[in-house]
Design a protein around this motif. Structure first.
Motif, PDB file in Angstrom:
ATOM      1  N   LEU A   1       0.816  -1.206   0.000  1.00 53.08           N
ATOM      2  CA  LEU A   1       0.000   0.000   0.000  1.00 53.08           C
ATOM      3  C   LEU A   1       0.855   1.263   0.000  1.00 53.08           C
ATOM      4  O   LEU A   1       1.815   1.382   0.785  1.00 53.08           O
TER       5      LEU A   1
ATOM      6  N   ASP B   1       0.559   4.148   1.437  1.00 54.21           N
ATOM      7  CA  ASP B   1      -0.272   4.665   2.517  1.00 54.21           C
ATOM      8  C   ASP B   1       0.266   6.004   3.037  1.00 54.21           C
ATOM      9  O   ASP B   1       1.218   6.579   2.489  1.00 54.21           O
ATOM     10  N   ASP B   2      -0.349   6.482   4.106  1.00 51.24           N
ATOM     11  CA  ASP B   2       0.066   7.765   4.684  1.00 51.24           C
ATOM     12  C   ASP B   2       1.527   7.713   5.141  1.00 51.24           C
ATOM     13  O   ASP B   2       2.279   8.692   4.977  1.00 51.24           O
TER      14      ASP B   2
ATOM     15  N   ARG C   1      -9.196  -7.037   3.598  1.00 43.16           N
ATOM     16  CA  ARG C   1      -7.920  -6.729   4.258  1.00 43.16           C
ATOM     17  C   ARG C   1      -7.279  -7.957   4.890  1.00 43.16           C
ATOM     18  O   ARG C   1      -6.360  -7.819   5.710  1.00 43.16           O
TER      19      ARG C   1
ATOM     20  N   THR D   1      -0.214  -7.848   3.869  1.00 43.05           N
ATOM     21  CA  THR D   1      -0.123  -6.447   3.438  1.00 43.05           C
ATOM     22  C   THR D   1       1.118  -5.765   4.039  1.00 43.05           C
ATOM     23  O   THR D   1       1.448  -5.978   5.214  1.00 43.05           O
TER      24      THR D   1
ATOM     25  N   SER E   1       3.651  -1.896   3.728  1.00 36.71           N
ATOM     26  CA  SER E   1       3.686  -0.495   3.330  1.00 36.71           C
ATOM     27  C   SER E   1       4.727  -0.299   2.224  1.00 36.71           C
ATOM     28  O   SER E   1       5.773  -0.960   2.203  1.00 36.71           O
TER      29      SER E   1
ATOM     30  N   ALA F   1      -3.444   3.859  -1.077  1.00 39.25           N
ATOM     31  CA  ALA F   1      -4.402   3.625   0.007  1.00 39.25           C
ATOM     32  C   ALA F   1      -4.121   4.580   1.147  1.00 39.25           C
ATOM     33  O   ALA F   1      -3.939   4.172   2.291  1.00 39.25           O
ATOM     34  N   SER F   2      -4.101   5.853   0.833  1.00 36.25           N
ATOM     35  CA  SER F   2      -3.823   6.859   1.861  1.00 36.25           C
ATOM     36  C   SER F   2      -5.069   7.696   2.110  1.00 36.25           C
ATOM     37  O   SER F   2      -6.054   7.604   1.374  1.00 36.25           O
ATOM     38  N   SER F   3      -4.983   8.514   3.133  1.00 36.75           N
ATOM     39  CA  SER F   3      -6.122   9.387   3.461  1.00 36.75           C
ATOM     40  C   SER F   3      -6.364  10.419   2.381  1.00 36.75           C
ATOM     41  O   SER F   3      -7.430  11.034   2.335  1.00 36.75           O
TER      42      SER F   3
ATOM     43  N   THR G   1      -6.194   9.646  -0.821  1.00 32.02           N
ATOM     44  CA  THR G   1      -6.632   8.917  -2.012  1.00 32.02           C
ATOM     45  C   THR G   1      -8.131   9.084  -2.199  1.00 32.02           C
ATOM     46  O   THR G   1      -8.925   8.747  -1.313  1.00 32.02           O
TER      47      THR G   1
ATOM     48  N   TYR H   1      -9.999   0.330  -0.495  1.00 32.47           N
ATOM     49  CA  TYR H   1      -9.115   0.831  -1.538  1.00 32.47           C
ATOM     50  C   TYR H   1      -8.959  -0.216  -2.634  1.00 32.47           C
ATOM     51  O   TYR H   1      -9.131  -1.421  -2.410  1.00 32.47           O
TER      52      TYR H   1
END
Length: 618
Positions: free
Chosen positions: A80, A82-83, A252, A256, A258, A282-284, A286, A299
């Motif tokens: 992902l 991600d953030d 999920r 998984t 990062s 898959a971040s905030s 996105t 996501y």
């Protein structure tokens, strides 16, 4: 008229067929409504299966044999963006392509079977062209990378910038939202404006993972065919493009990591080597999130993993056959229309509940065991409506029949007798049957001569007063007032309701008639009106009783030789100067309650043998 309509067999079937036709039109007109209910049911089964197979299943864990599911796929790894990655990797949010090139090379080092990079690179970089070259070089060296193309609509797509598009496989991705905006299907193939079909992003990942060529795939007849070494895999499609997703695990649930860990070489080698690695945002920040029918928004990397799992395990959902829901509903409808009229309410309720339960169980097992979607909502709706229709019609028919009976008899028998008939109308044969009854005839002696000296109004007044009093007595003993013939009265005892003591009732009625008539004579004498005498004849025997007349007008009455004999006995009172004359059969049946005396044998017109006659005394 309505009861007559409902009680005719042909018309009953006509009403039933009209009802069935109306429901069929309803099913066709509101097909989308029932599809929505079926979608809700399928989602419910998916959620139930996940609950049963979860660690928190509790007592429901015993149902796991009804909800078999494969373990989490070890060959799928999700990475992902991600953030943590965006915040920890400078330039990633701005789209620095050298970062993606480094990620591809890092993955290639551990030799994954396929890399699915769900990131769109629309145009060459004007400021850093060398970063484009790095990315192009990295995907070329990898040789097993699938990049995302942008799907503009149903017929147009935009690939990544040309150099990148030529360096590797690019394909569009599209998760289809249904009426409730939930993602239930994914595109496996895309047909462009030139009518050329290309495989989707998820299908290309599957193809490279399985080591297949494009020639191994063919789309025809509403299915995608994939030729593999193990045999031909058939993937059912909706609208020739979409595969129905089977959420048999939580999205999920896959292994998984990062993107940050990938660049810092913190992902175990065994999580990459020989695996399908799916990379995506898959971040905030996105914007691309998809609503799933089981657990809210997700996501795209997780939905890509679900899609790949379905393809690898062949666990995708099979759509129901065309018109399956409607055909099943109509079949059940016709079956229930044929069966329910013969059942009492309790067995009918049990049958309908069993059918509904069986439909729901079949839908659940088909989904959880066979991955087959069955449309049952229309059938459940048809079962409920058919039950309501069948017993509503029966209730209306019975109510109409009771109203018809009440209308037919309320002027001929007492209210208590009408109520007794209405308790069980089935015992009442309105079409004619042979029964042993007692027939009662009464007539005013010399009424024609009496009426000659009176005005018509006085005659009517006197006659009405007399008939009212005599009719009340007949009703008192639960007799059936058959008819008035001028000043004559004909009554029947023992019908329409069975009376074991019908002969006694008729004799007591006759005695009561004479007692009340004596009081009326005293009253009429004081009023200066003529005194009248009444002769009564009673006979018991086998007669035919039922509705008689034409199809336009008919009455409930009795006919037969024994009816004629009762009339002859009434006239026979003239010979013996008596008031109440009965046949031997009546006298014998009533001897336990009525005192009578034998008079003589009487020769009656129409009979060969003489008839013994008796006078009722008290």
């Amino acid at each position: 008229m309505s009861a007559f309509f409902l009680n005719r067999k042909g018309n009953v079937w006509a009403v039933s067929l009209f009802f069935a036709g109306s429901l069929l039109v309803l099913f066709l007109a509101f097909n989308s409504f029932f599809a929505g209910i079926d979608n809700w049911l399928h989602d419910l089964w998916l959620a139930a299966r996940l609950k049963i197979n979860s660690a928190q299943a509790g007592k429901m864990s015993g149902l796991r044999q009804l909800t078999p599911t494969r373990p989490i796929d070890e060959e799928i790894t999700v990475i992902l963006i991600d953030d943590r990655s965006i915040l920890g990797i400078p330039g990633l949010f701005q789209g620095d392509r050298e970062i993606y090139a480094s990620a591809v090379r890092q993955l290639t080092k551990f030799q994954p079977r396929v890399i699915g990079l769900d990131v769109f690179f629309p145009a060459p970089s004007e400021d850093y062209p060398e970063s484009d070259a790095e990315l192009v070089s990295a995907v070329k060296e990898a040789g097993n990378t699938v990049l995302r193309a942008f799907r503009r609509d149903d017929r147009r797509m935009t690939p990544p910038f040309p150099a990148l598009a030529r360096a590797t496989v690019t394909a569009p991705t599209y998760f289809k939202q249904h009426r409730d905006e939930a993602v239930r299907s994914v595109s496996l193939a895309f047909t462009n404006e030139a009518q050329k079909t290309v495989l989707s992003f998820q299908t290309e990942v599957f193809r490279i993972f399985k080591g297949l060529d494009h020639d191994n795939f063919d789309i025809s007849g509403g299915s995608m065919f994939c030729q593999q070494q193990t045999g031909l895999q058939t993937i059912p499609l909706v609208n020739g493009e979409f595969m129905l997703l089977n959420y048999d695990v939580f999205p999920r649930s896959f292994r998984t990591f990062s993107f940050y860990d990938l660049l810092h070489d913190k992902i175990p080698e065994e999580a990459i080597r020989g695996k399908a690695v799916l990379v995506g945002a898959a971040s905030s920040m996105t914007e691309e999130k998809h609503f799933t029918p089981i657990k809210g928004n997700e996501y795209s990397p997780f939905l890509n993993a679900i899609t790949l799992r379905n393809l690898l395990n062949q666990s995708y959902l099979t759509p129901p056959p065309a018109w399956q829901g409607t055909v099943l509903a109509v079949s059940l409808l016709l079956l229930l229309l044929a069966v329910l009229p013969f059942l009492n309410p309790v067995p009918a309720v049990i049958l309908c509940l069993l059918i509904t339960g069986s439909l729901l169980l079949a839908s659940f097992l088909a989904m959880t065991i066979e991955n087959l979607m069955l449309d049952v909502s229309a059938s459940i709706f048809a079962t409920a409506l058919t039950f309501i229709f069948a017993f509503g019609r029966r209730y209306y028919a019975e109510l109409s029949e009771k109203m018809r009976i009440k209308t037919a008899f309320q002027h001929y028998v007492t209210a208590s007798v009408v109520n007794e008939i209405l308790k069980n109308p089935s015992k009442l044969n309105l079409h004619g049957e042979e029964r042993n009854l007692t027939i009662f005839f009464s007539d005013i002696e010399g009424f024609t001569a009496l009426s000659e000296g009176m005005s018509p109004l006085d005659v009517v007044s006197l006659l009405n007063e007399y008939l009212t009093a005599m009719t009340e007595i007949i009703f008192k003993f639960d007799g059936l007032l058959d008819k008035y013939e001028g000043d004559a009265i004909m009554a029947v005892f023992g019908a329409p309701v069975d009376q074991k003591d019908h002969a006694i009732r008729a004799c007591r009625c006759a005695l009561e008639n004479q007692r009340i008539l004596k009081k009326l004579r005293e009253k009429w004498k004081s009023e200066g009106r003529p005194e009248i005498k009444v002769r009564i004849g009673i006979n018991t025997g086998l007669v035919v009783v039922g509705n008689m007349g034409s199809t336009m007008r008919f009455d409930y009455t009795v006919i037969g030789d024994n009816v004629n004999l009762a009339a002859r006995l009434e006239t026979g009172n003239k010979l013996f100067n008596t008031e109440i004359l009965v046949s031997e059969e009546t006298a014998m049946l009533a001897e336990s309650a009525v005192i009578s005396r034998y008079l003589a044998k009487l020769k009656v017109a129409g009979k060969k043998n003489q008839v013994k006659v008796y006078e009722v005394l008290a």
